[in-house]
Design a protein around this motif. Sequence first.
Motif, mmCIF file in Angstrom:
data_model
loop_
_atom_site.group_PDB
_atom_site.id
_atom_site.type_symbol
_atom_site.label_atom_id
_atom_site.label_comp_id
_atom_site.label_asym_id
_atom_site.label_seq_id
_atom_site.Cartn_x
_atom_site.Cartn_y
_atom_site.Cartn_z
ATOM 1 N N GLY A 1 1.219 -1.526 -0.282
ATOM 2 C CA GLY A 1 -0.122 -0.138 0.082
ATOM 3 C C GLY A 1 0.595 0.877 -0.338
ATOM 4 N N PHE A 2 -0.005 2.610 0.132
ATOM 5 C CA PHE A 2 0.805 4.285 -0.015
ATOM 6 C C PHE A 2 -0.556 5.200 -0.624
ATOM 7 C CE2 PHE A 2 0.647 1.753 -4.557
ATOM 8 C CZ PHE A 2 0.096 2.741 -5.544
ATOM 9 N N PRO A 3 0.535 5.644 -0.110
ATOM 10 C CA PRO A 3 -0.918 6.892 -0.031
ATOM 11 C C PRO A 3 -0.739 7.059 -1.402
ATOM 12 C CG PRO A 3 0.467 7.392 1.577
ATOM 13 C CD PRO A 3 0.992 6.406 0.624
ATOM 14 N N GLU A 4 -2.796 7.594 -1.774
ATOM 15 C CA GLU A 4 -2.530 8.023 -3.317
ATOM 16 C C GLU A 4 -2.279 9.381 -3.278
ATOM 17 O OE1 GLU A 4 -6.386 7.687 -6.715
ATOM 18 O OE2 GLU A 4 -6.803 7.356 -4.346
ATOM 19 N N GLU A 5 -1.941 10.182 -2.715
ATOM 20 C CA GLU A 5 -1.515 11.533 -3.000
ATOM 21 C C GLU A 5 0.148 11.700 -3.358
ATOM 22 O OE1 GLU A 5 -3.334 14.767 -3.508
ATOM 23 O OE2 GLU A 5 -5.227 13.066 -3.755
ATOM 24 N N SER A 6 0.334 10.792 -2.736
ATOM 25 C CA SER A 6 1.979 11.248 -2.674
ATOM 26 C C SER A 6 2.184 10.143 -4.210
ATOM 27 C CB SER A 6 2.325 9.765 -2.141
ATOM 28 O OG SER A 6 2.626 9.697 -0.352
ATOM 29 N N LEU A 7 1.497 9.537 -4.738
ATOM 30 C CA LEU A 7 1.096 8.920 -6.466
ATOM 31 C C LEU A 7 1.060 10.328 -7.420
ATOM 32 C CD1 LEU A 7 2.294 6.676 -8.939
ATOM 33 C CD2 LEU A 7 -0.706 6.071 -8.337
ATOM 34 N N LYS A 8 0.819 10.874 -6.233
ATOM 35 C CA LYS A 8 -0.233 11.966 -7.865
ATOM 36 C C LYS A 8 1.133 12.781 -7.727
ATOM 37 C CE LYS A 8 -5.432 11.537 -7.309
ATOM 38 N NZ LYS A 8 -6.607 11.707 -6.064
ATOM 39 N N ALA A 9 0.991 12.922 -6.418
ATOM 40 C CA ALA A 9 2.421 14.129 -6.406
ATOM 41 C C ALA A 9 4.047 13.830 -6.927
ATOM 42 C CB ALA A 9 3.048 14.399 -4.906
ATOM 43 N N GLY A 10 3.792 12.835 -7.179
ATOM 44 C CA GLY A 10 4.894 11.829 -8.027
ATOM 45 C C GLY A 10 4.499 11.897 -9.628
ATOM 46 N N LEU A 11 3.755 11.642 -10.071
ATOM 47 C CA LEU A 11 3.246 12.225 -11.466
ATOM 48 C C LEU A 11 3.354 13.346 -11.777
ATOM 49 C CD1 LEU A 11 0.193 10.001 -12.051
ATOM 50 C CD2 LEU A 11 2.202 9.153 -12.497
ATOM 51 N N ALA A 12 3.310 14.449 -10.966
ATOM 52 C CA ALA A 12 3.394 15.845 -11.375
ATOM 53 C C ALA A 12 4.853 16.785 -11.611
ATOM 54 C CB ALA A 12 3.670 16.401 -10.391
ATOM 55 N N ARG A 13 5.954 15.329 -11.395
ATOM 56 C CA ARG A 13 7.384 14.661 -11.672
ATOM 57 C C ARG A 13 8.073 14.304 -12.654
ATOM 58 N NH1 ARG A 13 10.162 16.263 -6.868
ATOM 59 N NH2 ARG A 13 11.807 16.015 -7.713
ATOM 60 N N LYS A 14 6.333 14.602 -13.883
ATOM 61 C CA LYS A 14 6.681 13.074 -15.264
ATOM 62 C C LYS A 14 7.816 12.066 -14.740
ATOM 63 C CE LYS A 14 5.484 17.420 -17.764
ATOM 64 N NZ LYS A 14 4.075 17.394 -17.371
ATOM 65 N N PRO A 15 7.337 11.165 -14.528
ATOM 66 C CA PRO A 15 8.295 10.089 -13.880
ATOM 67 C C PRO A 15 8.480 9.501 -15.803
ATOM 68 C CG PRO A 15 6.350 8.962 -12.978
ATOM 69 C CD PRO A 15 6.648 10.883 -12.867
ATOM 70 N N HIS A 16 9.565 8.915 -16.005
ATOM 71 C CA HIS A 16 9.605 7.854 -17.559
ATOM 72 C C HIS A 16 9.582 7.195 -16.458
ATOM 73 C CE1 HIS A 16 12.980 11.267 -17.746
ATOM 74 N NE2 HIS A 16 12.178 10.833 -19.180
ATOM 75 N N VAL A 17 9.113 6.415 -15.544
ATOM 76 C CA VAL A 17 8.928 5.057 -14.670
ATOM 77 C C VAL A 17 8.078 4.493 -13.448
ATOM 78 C CG1 VAL A 17 10.056 2.865 -13.854
ATOM 79 C CG2 VAL A 17 11.443 3.883 -15.720
ATOM 80 N N ILE A 18 7.462 4.154 -13.690
ATOM 81 C CA ILE A 18 7.297 3.621 -12.254
ATOM 82 C C ILE A 18 6.870 2.217 -11.784
ATOM 83 C CG2 ILE A 18 4.973 3.859 -11.033
ATOM 84 C CD1 ILE A 18 3.393 6.033 -12.869
ATOM 85 N N GLY A 19 7.223 2.099 -10.618
ATOM 86 C CA GLY A 19 7.153 0.723 -10.938
ATOM 87 C C GLY A 19 7.457 -0.034 -9.075
ATOM 88 N N VAL A 20 7.586 -0.842 -9.043
ATOM 89 C CA VAL A 20 7.456 -1.774 -7.395
ATOM 90 C C VAL A 20 8.079 -2.833 -7.810
ATOM 91 C CG1 VAL A 20 5.412 -2.217 -7.823
ATOM 92 C CG2 VAL A 20 6.621 -1.553 -5.266
ATOM 93 N N ASP A 21 8.797 -3.544 -6.327
ATOM 94 C CA ASP A 21 9.556 -4.874 -5.954
ATOM 95 C C ASP A 21 8.688 -5.101 -5.709
ATOM 96 O OD1 ASP A 21 11.535 -6.688 -6.065
ATOM 97 O OD2 ASP A 21 11.746 -5.894 -3.992
ATOM 98 N N GLY A 22 8.325 -6.688 -6.470
ATOM 99 C CA GLY A 22 7.199 -6.970 -5.833
ATOM 100 C C GLY A 22 6.999 -8.174 -4.409
ATOM 101 N N GLY A 23 8.432 -8.289 -4.617
ATOM 102 C CA GLY A 23 8.575 -9.857 -3.137
ATOM 103 C C GLY A 23 10.020 -10.141 -3.150
ATOM 104 N N SER A 24 9.961 -11.157 -2.021
ATOM 105 C CA SER A 24 11.016 -10.793 -1.272
ATOM 106 C C SER A 24 11.421 -12.191 -0.569
ATOM 107 C CB SER A 24 11.375 -10.372 -0.441
ATOM 108 O OG SER A 24 12.533 -10.289 1.002
ATOM 109 N N VAL A 25 12.515 -13.066 -0.493
ATOM 110 C CA VAL A 25 12.568 -14.421 0.357
ATOM 111 C C VAL A 25 12.268 -14.138 1.779
ATOM 112 C CG1 VAL A 25 14.102 -15.606 -1.650
ATOM 113 C CG2 VAL A 25 15.080 -13.694 0.436
ATOM 114 N N ASP A 26 12.024 -13.219 2.301
ATOM 115 C CA ASP A 26 11.547 -12.716 3.834
ATOM 116 C C ASP A 26 11.333 -13.317 3.848
ATOM 117 O OD1 ASP A 26 13.921 -11.141 3.356
ATOM 118 O OD2 ASP A 26 13.424 -9.221 3.697
#
Length: 461
Positions: A24-49
């Motif tokens: 999860g993440f705050p939707e407003e944080s995503l919107k603020a990031g989009l205002a900076r015009k990212p070339h890539v949006i992503g996330v790590d999906g997993g771990s052995v932890d």
Amino acid sequence: MQSLWEDSLKEFRMLSTSGILGYGFPEESLKAGLARKPHVIGVDGGSVDPGPHYLGSGKPFCSPQAIQRDLRLMLNAAIDAGATLVIGSCGGAGGAPHLEFVANLVRDIAREDGLSFKLALVHAEQSAEQILEHLANGRVNALSGRPDLNRDTITEAVRIVGMMGPEPIARALEAGAQVVLAGRSSDPAPWAACAMHAGFPPAPSWYAGKMLECGATPAIPKGHDCILVTVREDEVECEPTNPARRCTPLSIANHSLHENASPIHHLEPGGMLDTSDCSFDPISDRAVVVRGMAWEPRDYTVKLEAVERAGYRAFTVCGTRDPMLIDIIDQFLETVKENTASKSGDLGISSGDYSLSIRVYGVNGVMGEREPRRNDTGHELGFLVDVVAADQDTANAVLALARTQMLHTDFDGRLCREGNMAFPFSPSDQEAGPVYRFSMHHTVRLDDPCEMFPVDYEMVG
């Protein structure tokens, strides 16, 4: 929409939404990031932890509802902005069922929201035949502390994955995929792939991946939130998009130490990221620029991860605050185990047919025998009684006997003639199903970084 990648790139902006897809993440944080015009949006999906269960079972360790929520926001944002969406180690463990699970969610969201894009699936699951061939060719080596790999370990593995580097993901980008879903990958690799594909050197690209792999963890206060990392020719700039968080030289330097045997040498497929000469300079009260990282090419190796079935589990949880019992708890638990073995024998179950462990919270539940404060016993103790056996029925039977012994075994000075333990649940005994254990932490040397990681493409929408 036209891709942002077609700009003349003097800098490359990548937005990580969280530490793990589904956290999860705050939707407003995503919107603020989009205002900076990212070339890539992503996330790590997993771990052995979270341990071996998820690789063995093929299930995700975040809830499907949470994963779908994060995916919907990220996918719509990327398509609307003309950005690339990249996710590594899909579904938690990055095996074939995990990758297909996330791919199906992406297809469903695209259909429901009317989205169109080229999708790439980068596979990481390996067949036993493939690994046997690598073993026969002398290409497999054990990581520190692990035994040499043998044929039985390979053939008995329930699932094997290879931890891909950036090259297979870069291949998908070169083919024009806007959405790239990868199986098991090195955590920074998807980010490094994007930056290097955009023409930036390996050193800042890999360092950017280290900062992006855990979302806003390099910021303070720590939390599952978004961070924007900008890659330039010889530097990396880090800034969280939530105004409640900030990056400092200390928080960035601290994060660069994590999950490595060395604080300054980070081994990755194809080389080593050297951070020994890095400088950390604030450029505002919320952003830091890092310079001085270096990349040393090495023989190309990828890590193998595999699990094998260890049996079936049943467990129960109980507790006591009887001071007389607490005073002799070690002796009491030995008697419980002896009585359980005797009662199990009456059922034709030998002590070699199961393992019984009783974890004591309040004495050594966290650190076990390494606990240095064994004499600091509290006024109450909690017990996790855990049985693993070759089949579920045997595990259930032994657990029932152990639970009865915990409840009714006598001890010197006992005043209560009823039960010794309080059980918080009814039924008290829980089936946990199949139990897995890691069986491979080895590396395989490759001539072609992509040879173990085929890519499938499809047009979605």
